[in-house]
Every structure is written in structure tokens, then in C-alpha cells.
Write a protein that holds these residues in place. Structure first.
Motif, PDB file in Angstrom:
ATOM      1  N   SER A 149      68.868  68.710 -49.494  1.00 36.57           N
ATOM      2  CA  SER A 149      67.552  68.119 -49.239  1.00 36.57           C
ATOM      3  C   SER A 149      67.466  67.551 -47.827  1.00 36.57           C
ATOM      4  O   SER A 149      66.463  67.728 -47.139  1.00 36.57           O
TER       5      SER A 149
ATOM      6  N   GLN B  62      67.195  70.390 -45.355  1.00 39.79           N
ATOM      7  CA  GLN B  62      65.858  70.988 -45.401  1.00 39.79           C
ATOM      8  C   GLN B  62      64.840  70.124 -44.664  1.00 39.79           C
ATOM      9  O   GLN B  62      64.038  70.622 -43.872  1.00 39.79           O
ATOM     10  N   MET B  63      64.888  68.808 -44.919  1.00 34.34           N
ATOM     11  CA  MET B  63      63.936  67.917 -44.262  1.00 34.34           C
ATOM     12  C   MET B  63      64.148  67.886 -42.752  1.00 34.34           C
ATOM     13  O   MET B  63      63.191  68.032 -41.974  1.00 34.34           O
TER      14      MET B  63
ATOM     15  N   LEU C  92      65.799  60.844 -50.045  1.00 32.71           N
ATOM     16  CA  LEU C  92      66.368  62.149 -50.365  1.00 32.71           C
ATOM     17  C   LEU C  92      67.882  62.075 -50.510  1.00 32.71           C
ATOM     18  O   LEU C  92      68.473  62.786 -51.321  1.00 32.71           O
TER      19      LEU C  92
ATOM     20  N   ARG D 144      60.472  68.552 -47.261  1.00 33.54           N
ATOM     21  CA  ARG D 144      61.467  69.621 -47.211  1.00 33.54           C
ATOM     22  C   ARG D 144      60.826  70.991 -46.979  1.00 33.54           C
ATOM     23  O   ARG D 144      61.519  71.965 -46.699  1.00 33.54           O
TER      24      ARG D 144
ATOM     25  N   ASN E 265      71.040  66.973 -55.190  1.00 36.78           N
ATOM     26  CA  ASN E 265      71.281  67.921 -54.097  1.00 36.78           C
ATOM     27  C   ASN E 265      71.018  67.290 -52.732  1.00 36.78           C
ATOM     28  O   ASN E 265      70.369  67.892 -51.862  1.00 36.78           O
TER      29      ASN E 265
ATOM     30  N   GLY F 135      63.861  62.137 -54.828  1.00 37.27           N
ATOM     31  CA  GLY F 135      63.264  63.318 -54.225  1.00 37.27           C
ATOM     32  C   GLY F 135      62.262  64.000 -55.138  1.00 37.27           C
ATOM     33  O   GLY F 135      61.760  65.072 -54.807  1.00 37.27           O
ATOM     34  N   ASP F 136      61.948  63.378 -56.259  1.00 36.85           N
ATOM     35  CA  ASP F 136      61.098  63.985 -57.285  1.00 36.85           C
ATOM     36  C   ASP F 136      59.700  63.376 -57.250  1.00 36.85           C
ATOM     37  O   ASP F 136      59.540  62.157 -57.339  1.00 36.85           O
TER      38      ASP F 136
ATOM     39  N   ASP G  86      55.689  67.984 -49.476  1.00 33.63           N
ATOM     40  CA  ASP G  86      57.122  67.714 -49.570  1.00 33.63           C
ATOM     41  C   ASP G  86      57.708  67.916 -48.173  1.00 33.63           C
ATOM     42  O   ASP G  86      57.569  68.999 -47.582  1.00 33.63           O
TER      43      ASP G  86
END
Length: 243
Positions: A139, A142-143, A130, A108, A135, A14-15, A106
Motif C-alpha cells: 500500500s 502504491q501511494m 496505510l 493508491r 499489506n 486502508g479500508d 483512494d
């Protein structure tokens, strides 16, 4: 990229830093499509997503699926990815293709898009990434919340994933999203069918029967143990609340 590569490990999928570094390292390798090519997904895409749709490709990477969809008649595909390296690369590659737009974003937080912006969202491996990051449950929420928000009522979220219903339905089948879900199961590319397999008789174009709780029936047998799942999530109304 298959299940063994996305087994959760020390990488944070996710980075943005991870993906920028990866695309720089693999710059000479060429495009890569996670899981399935468009030729395998086309029957599902054409069934649920009209060519006139405004489509969001969530986590496009350097895949050629959007290009192939344009060649197949799709007129507007907005491609987003967390990696600025991938987006810059794809913008240059398709600068003369007006049907394709590329934005660093992103998934998210897609607040640049208003509510009800898209007829369809396609996700080929992004939620999976993700789920292998830090987390993960937050994540994913959120997505999926953002996907539900930007989808028009009646719109389709098409998720292509290695995750079976036991690990994906708890995230997808939430009332807050207002989705009606159909599930398909297709073998990975190159899978060799067993000549005597009775499961060969089952068409991959037929929805998989689900239990009342949204899981696979106990007697359901996958011809390919490492097959992929396609969740077709139709937004039934415009009600949205933060999940």
C-alpha cells in the motif's frame, strides 16, 4: 490522533468501510486535524509551497487545514479521501469556496489525475494509516508511486508523520521517486518544554541533520519523544517507473 491511536491493531486503516463508519459515528463531533494544526505547519508550508501552487491534499478527512490554507492565500487545493462519507460532508460544507475541491479517491490509485498534475502534495497522516493497514508495504509503495507520478518536476511532497527515519526512509528514499529529502522535527501540540533543556536552543525550523544513509545521527536527541516529523520531498526530475 497520535501515536497510541495509530498503533497497528485490528482496524484496517486502508479500508473505506472503516473510515465511512468512523465519520458516521463522529458526525456530531466536528472537524479533526491529525497531529498538527495549520498554525504549526504554516512556516514549512509557506517556505516550500507558493500560494499559487496547485495542491493535492492526500487523505483530507474532515480536517480544516485546507480551509485555513485558503484563508492564508492558497488558490487551488484538490482534496481527496477514500471515505465517500467524509467527501460528501466536506463538499456540502465548502460548496461556496471555489478554491477547494473534494473528490472520493483512494490515494493508491489516482489514475484520474494525469502525470505531473500538481505542484505539491500534502499528506498529514495518510501514509501512516496505510502503514497500519493490511499489506502495508505494498500500500505504501502504491501511494508513494502515485504521489511521485502526479507531482510536477520540482514539486514538493510534504509528509507529516509520527514515523522516524528508520521506518519512513526505506519507503521514501527510493531512486524510483527521484526525491531530494529534507527532514524537520516538531513537538506535538501542547508539549511542555523543559526550562533547563538544552534542546530548546535548537530551532524546529532548521532541518534535522541526517547521516549518509538518511538516518538520524546517533547523538540526536528529540526534545519530545512523541514528536512529529516533516519530510519535505522535492521531485528532482520527471522520471517515473512503477515501484
Amino acid at each position: 490522533m497520535y501515536r497510541d491511536e495509530l498503533a497497528c491493531n485490528s482496524h484496517d486503516y486502508g479500508d473505506a468501510i472503516y473510515w465511512d463508519s468512523r465519520y458516521i459515528q463522529e458526525a456530531g463531533v466536528g472537524p479533526f486535524d491529525w497531529y498538527q494544526r495549520y498554525s504549526s505547519l504554516r512556516p514549512f508550508v509557506r517556505k516550500y509551497i507558493p500560494t499559487s501552487s496547485r495542491v493535492l491534499m492526500a487523505g483530507c478527512g474532515n480536517a480544516v487545514m485546507s480551509e485555513e490554507m485558503v484563508k492564508d492565500g492558497y488558490v487551488e487545493i484538490i482534496n481527496v479521501d477514500i471515505s465517500s462519507v467524509a467527501i460528501d460532508m466536506m463538499r456540502r460544507k465548502y460548496e461556496h469556496v471555489p478554491e477547494l475541491q473534494y473528490m472520493q479517491m483512494d490515494v493508491r490509485d489516482m489514475s484520474l489525475f494525469p502525470d505531473d498534475s500538481f505542484d505539491s502534495v500534502i499528506d498529514k497522516g495518510t501514509l501512516d494509516s496505510l502503514m497500519c493497514g493490511t499489506n502495508a508495504p505494498i500500500s505504501a509503495s502504491q501511494m508513494l508511486g502515485e504521489v511521485s507520478r502526479v507531482l510536477k518536476p520540482g514539486g514538493i511532497y510534504m509528509l507529516i508523520t509520527y514515523g522516524d527515519p528508520t521506518v519512513r526512509m526505506p519507503h521514501l528514499n527510493r531512486a524510483v521517486y527521484g526525491w531530494k529529502i529534507e527532514l524537520y522535527n516538531i513537538p506535538r501540540p501542547g508539549f511542555q518544554h523543559k526550562p533547563d533543556s538544552t534542546s530548546c536552543l535548537r530551532s524546529h525550523l532548521e532541518p534535522v541533520p541526517l547521516t549518509e544513509t538518511g538516518l538520524l545521527p546517533s547523538d540526536y536527541v528529540m526534545e519530545d519523544p512523541d514528536s512529529h516529523f516533516i519530510y519535505v520531498c522535492k521531485k528532482m526530475d520527471s522520471t517515473y517507473a512503477s515501484g
